[in-house]
Scaffold this active site. Structure first.
Site, mmCIF file in Angstrom:
data_model
loop_
_atom_site.group_PDB
_atom_site.id
_atom_site.type_symbol
_atom_site.label_atom_id
_atom_site.label_comp_id
_atom_site.label_asym_id
_atom_site.label_seq_id
_atom_site.Cartn_x
_atom_site.Cartn_y
_atom_site.Cartn_z
ATOM 1 N N SER A 21 0.634 -1.240 -0.256
ATOM 2 C CA SER A 21 0.026 -0.048 0.060
ATOM 3 C C SER A 21 0.965 1.021 0.008
ATOM 4 O O SER A 21 0.477 2.245 -0.627
ATOM 5 C CB SER A 21 -0.853 0.053 1.350
ATOM 6 O OG SER A 21 -0.225 0.201 2.597
ATOM 7 N N MET A 95 10.457 -6.639 5.017
ATOM 8 C CA MET A 95 10.525 -7.290 6.225
ATOM 9 C C MET A 95 12.261 -8.280 6.285
ATOM 10 O O MET A 95 12.144 -9.047 6.985
ATOM 11 C CB MET A 95 9.401 -8.299 6.627
ATOM 12 C CG MET A 95 7.948 -7.787 6.504
ATOM 13 S SD MET A 95 8.136 -6.454 7.550
ATOM 14 C CE MET A 95 7.549 -6.951 9.113
ATOM 15 N N HIS A 114 8.502 3.354 9.121
ATOM 16 C CA HIS A 114 8.281 2.537 10.513
ATOM 17 C C HIS A 114 7.104 3.080 11.018
ATOM 18 O O HIS A 114 6.921 4.280 11.389
ATOM 19 C CB HIS A 114 9.338 2.829 11.408
ATOM 20 C CG HIS A 114 9.446 1.943 12.478
ATOM 21 N ND1 HIS A 114 9.523 0.398 12.409
ATOM 22 C CD2 HIS A 114 9.049 1.816 13.872
ATOM 23 C CE1 HIS A 114 9.437 -0.239 13.476
ATOM 24 N NE2 HIS A 114 9.026 0.908 14.529
ATOM 25 N N VAL A 177 -2.909 5.147 6.935
ATOM 26 C CA VAL A 177 -3.525 6.311 6.173
ATOM 27 C C VAL A 177 -2.438 7.399 6.505
ATOM 28 O O VAL A 177 -2.319 8.079 5.367
ATOM 29 C CB VAL A 177 -4.902 7.030 6.997
ATOM 30 C CG1 VAL A 177 -5.329 8.256 6.378
ATOM 31 C CG2 VAL A 177 -6.094 5.545 6.836
ATOM 32 N N GLU A 179 0.794 7.195 6.870
ATOM 33 C CA GLU A 179 2.052 6.697 6.219
ATOM 34 C C GLU A 179 2.001 7.126 4.771
ATOM 35 O O GLU A 179 3.046 7.592 4.153
ATOM 36 C CB GLU A 179 2.146 4.952 6.322
ATOM 37 C CG GLU A 179 2.777 4.689 7.680
ATOM 38 C CD GLU A 179 2.646 3.086 7.872
ATOM 39 O OE1 GLU A 179 3.181 2.685 6.661
ATOM 40 O OE2 GLU A 179 2.482 2.494 8.824
#
Length: 193
Positions: A21, A95, A114, A177, A179
């Site tokens: 996203s 990751m 983060h 949202v 981010e």
């Protein structure tokens, strides 16, 4: 690609592991007049990452590396990035931890987002840890990547109020949202735009 201001756009790779996203929001941002970056490459350590669909959708080259042999994967990746003239990397839910050697090759040119207000809550399971500690606020941070986990120089942060009803899932959604708004702003800040 040349910016309307006459600057060449920075050839950027986005590293993902999941839904992508943040990748999607960065791609949208990269297509705006103001953007100093053009996204030329998507890298994932997960062949099932939903975010890889954006490579097809937006016609961006992609590469999946499993990182089972970290050194081999990173060397392979460095040569691919070099071949594609990649100048900057944006980590977006990637990751895997990159080695010091890899980071050195892109010193000051790797950004990460983060989901906490660093330096608090580095690493994984941030939302659950924030809730367990009954924090009133959490948020997200865009920072430069250095050899220590989530410890690079902070570029921008956004605070998010935690409500009593928040769960790990609702808090994660609320922060996501923010981010999507924060990452592009942080990139503009890096380039003083």
């Amino acid at each position: 690609m040349v910016l309307s201001t006459g600057i060449n756009r920075i050839r950027t790779a986005v590293f993902i592991s999941g839904t992508g996203s943040n990748l999607k929001s960065l791609v949208k941002f990269s297509k705006t007049k103001l953007s100093p970056i053009s996204i030329e490459f998507i890298v994932s350590n997960n062949s099932k990452a939903k975010g890889l669909n954006y490579a097809k959708k937006f016609k961006i080259k992609k590469k999946v590396l499993n990182f089972k042999n970290k050194k081999l994967s990173e060397n392979n990746l460095l040569s691919i990035l070099k071949k594609n003239n990649i100048e900057m990397i944006c980590l977006a839910g990637f990751m895997k931890i990159l080695s010091k050697n890899f980071i050195k090759k892109f010193k000051g040119k790797i950004l990460n987002i983060h989901p906490s207000l660093l330096p608090k809550y580095k690493g994984l399971n941030t939302h659950q840890r924030v809730l367990n500690n009954k924090e009133k606020y959490s948020g997200c941070t865009v920072h430069f990547v250095n050899a220590r986990l989530d410890s690079g120089k902070i570029i921008l942060q956004k605070k998010v109020k935690i409500s009593k009803k928040d769960t790990e899932i609702s808090l994660a959604k609320k922060i996501l949202v923010q981010e999507h708004k924060l990452y592009p702003k942080a990139i503009l800040k890096v380039f003083n735009l």
